[in-house]
Design a protein around this motif. Sequence first.
Motif, short mmCIF file in Angstrom:
data_model
loop_
_atom_site.label_atom_id
_atom_site.label_comp_id
_atom_site.label_asym_id
_atom_site.label_seq_id
_atom_site.Cartn_x
_atom_site.Cartn_y
_atom_site.Cartn_z
N TYR A 1 100.85 -60.48 34.96
CA TYR A 1 99.92 -59.99 33.95
C TYR A 1 100.10 -60.82 32.68
CZ TYR A 1 98.90 -55.67 36.54
OH TYR A 1 98.47 -54.76 37.48
N SER A 2 99.05 -60.96 31.91
CA SER A 2 99.14 -61.62 30.61
C SER A 2 98.16 -60.96 29.67
CB SER A 2 98.83 -63.12 30.73
OG SER A 2 97.44 -63.31 31.03
N ASN A 3 98.40 -61.09 28.37
CA ASN A 3 97.48 -60.53 27.39
C ASN A 3 96.09 -61.12 27.55
OD1 ASN A 3 99.65 -59.12 26.42
ND2 ASN A 3 99.89 -60.33 24.55
N GLU A 4 96.04 -62.40 27.89
CA GLU A 4 94.75 -63.08 28.04
C GLU A 4 93.95 -62.50 29.21
OE1 GLU A 4 97.44 -65.28 25.62
OE2 GLU A 4 97.69 -64.65 27.72
N LYS A 5 94.62 -62.24 30.30
CA LYS A 5 93.94 -61.68 31.47
C LYS A 5 93.42 -60.27 31.17
CE LYS A 5 96.59 -64.18 35.01
NZ LYS A 5 97.62 -64.06 36.06
N ILE A 6 94.25 -59.49 30.50
CA ILE A 6 93.84 -58.12 30.17
C ILE A 6 92.65 -58.13 29.21
CG2 ILE A 6 94.57 -55.99 29.00
CD1 ILE A 6 97.43 -56.61 30.09
N ASP A 7 92.71 -59.00 28.20
CA ASP A 7 91.60 -59.09 27.24
C ASP A 7 90.31 -59.55 27.92
OD1 ASP A 7 93.06 -58.22 25.06
OD2 ASP A 7 93.62 -60.24 24.42
N LYS A 8 90.42 -60.49 28.84
CA LYS A 8 89.24 -60.99 29.53
C LYS A 8 88.55 -59.87 30.31
CE LYS A 8 87.65 -64.46 32.86
NZ LYS A 8 88.05 -65.57 33.77
N VAL A 9 89.35 -59.05 31.00
CA VAL A 9 88.78 -57.94 31.78
C VAL A 9 88.11 -56.93 30.87
CG1 VAL A 9 89.33 -55.97 33.26
CG2 VAL A 9 90.37 -58.21 33.72
N TYR A 10 88.78 -56.56 29.79
CA TYR A 10 88.22 -55.53 28.93
C TYR A 10 87.08 -56.03 28.06
CZ TYR A 10 91.00 -51.65 30.41
OH TYR A 10 91.52 -50.63 31.18
N ASP A 11 87.07 -57.31 27.75
CA ASP A 11 85.88 -57.88 27.09
C ASP A 11 84.67 -57.78 28.01
OD1 ASP A 11 87.23 -58.48 24.76
OD2 ASP A 11 87.51 -60.61 25.24
N TYR A 12 84.91 -58.03 29.28
CA TYR A 12 83.82 -57.91 30.26
C TYR A 12 83.35 -56.46 30.36
CZ TYR A 12 81.36 -58.13 34.75
OH TYR A 12 80.40 -58.02 35.75
N HIS A 13 84.29 -55.52 30.39
CA HIS A 13 83.94 -54.10 30.46
C HIS A 13 83.05 -53.69 29.29
CE1 HIS A 13 87.17 -52.30 33.36
NE2 HIS A 13 86.75 -53.49 33.77
N THR A 14 83.46 -54.08 28.09
CA THR A 14 82.69 -53.68 26.91
C THR A 14 81.34 -54.37 26.87
OG1 THR A 14 83.92 -55.33 25.61
CG2 THR A 14 84.69 -53.04 25.50
N ASP A 15 81.28 -55.62 27.29
CA ASP A 15 80.00 -56.34 27.30
C ASP A 15 79.02 -55.68 28.25
OD1 ASP A 15 81.11 -58.09 25.50
OD2 ASP A 15 81.33 -59.76 26.92
N VAL A 16 79.48 -55.35 29.46
CA VAL A 16 78.60 -54.73 30.45
C VAL A 16 78.12 -53.36 29.98
CG1 VAL A 16 78.54 -53.73 32.78
CG2 VAL A 16 79.56 -55.98 32.42
N ARG A 17 78.97 -52.64 29.25
CA ARG A 17 78.64 -51.29 28.80
C ARG A 17 77.97 -51.27 27.42
NH1 ARG A 17 84.47 -49.00 30.98
NH2 ARG A 17 83.75 -48.42 33.07
N ASP A 18 77.67 -52.47 26.89
CA ASP A 18 77.05 -52.59 25.57
C ASP A 18 77.88 -51.90 24.48
OD1 ASP A 18 74.79 -54.04 26.47
OD2 ASP A 18 73.85 -52.20 27.15
N LEU A 19 79.18 -52.11 24.57
CA LEU A 19 80.11 -51.57 23.58
C LEU A 19 80.71 -52.73 22.79
CD1 LEU A 19 82.02 -49.03 25.86
CD2 LEU A 19 80.32 -48.46 24.10
N PRO A 20 81.19 -52.47 21.57
CA PRO A 20 81.81 -53.55 20.80
C PRO A 20 83.13 -53.99 21.42
CG PRO A 20 82.09 -51.46 19.69
CD PRO A 20 81.15 -51.20 20.82
N ARG A 21 83.40 -55.26 21.43
CA ARG A 21 84.68 -55.75 21.92
C ARG A 21 85.81 -55.17 21.06
NH1 ARG A 21 84.39 -62.01 24.11
NH2 ARG A 21 82.86 -61.60 25.76
N GLY A 22 86.88 -54.80 21.73
CA GLY A 22 87.98 -54.14 21.03
C GLY A 22 87.90 -52.64 21.07
N ARG A 23 86.85 -52.12 21.68
CA ARG A 23 86.65 -50.67 21.76
C ARG A 23 87.84 -49.97 22.40
NH1 ARG A 23 86.76 -46.14 22.73
NH2 ARG A 23 85.09 -44.58 23.03
N PHE A 24 88.54 -50.64 23.31
CA PHE A 24 89.66 -50.02 24.03
C PHE A 24 91.00 -50.60 23.62
CE2 PHE A 24 85.93 -49.80 26.90
CZ PHE A 24 85.81 -48.41 26.98
#
Length: 210
Positions: free
Chosen positions: A85-108
């Motif tokens: 695991y790395s911070n970069e991998k985690i951020d990439k996944v959650y940036d994708y989650h927020t983008d798909v859900r039309d939420l601001p990045r950093g929401r989680f």
Amino acid sequence: MSLIEDLNWRHAVKAYDPSKKVSEKDLNTILEAARLAPTSSGLQPFRIIVVENQELKDKMVAGALNPEVMRDSSHVLVFAAWDNYSNEKIDKVYDYHTDVRDLPRGRFNSYTDKIKEIYGAQTPEQHFMHTARQTYISLGIALAQAAELKIDSTPAEGFSNQVVDEVLGLKELGLKSVSLLYLGYRDEEKDWLSSMKKVRVPMEEFIIKK
């Protein structure tokens, strides 16, 4: 048929008919089922490598416990987990989650900061143990979907991870093989298990109620 009937129908096939191939449509259905599997924190920390190329299968055979099954199957699905695991991998996944859900990045961020802290205190070996376990959920769902389509399958851990990883160049992708799923259609004459009754531990022994 019901899921229970489908699971009673399937077994770990011991011999495949190399002349019969799984259609692209059915293969994609199995892969989509595997993709939709739940994973810890929704990170999907693994990938599935689809091997249809006979030359690649022949190279991987050198490390297979059941070489004929690998060679004669229609496709080999390789479930390969992140090596860490790395911070970069985690951020990439959650940036994708927020983008798909039309939420601001950093929401989680409050949640991702917590899991980054947890994984940051662990070793790469601990990371892989965790990511590898995630693959088995997807493997199980792929098996069930294949059974519904009446496509034969064989899950396998009996292979050389080193051979498979080298043949497929997984290290360069930050992945390590965990398990295989052979897909295809049984050779009725050679598949000695197909004519035998399915055997599982009796329900009253398998289930322990408290």
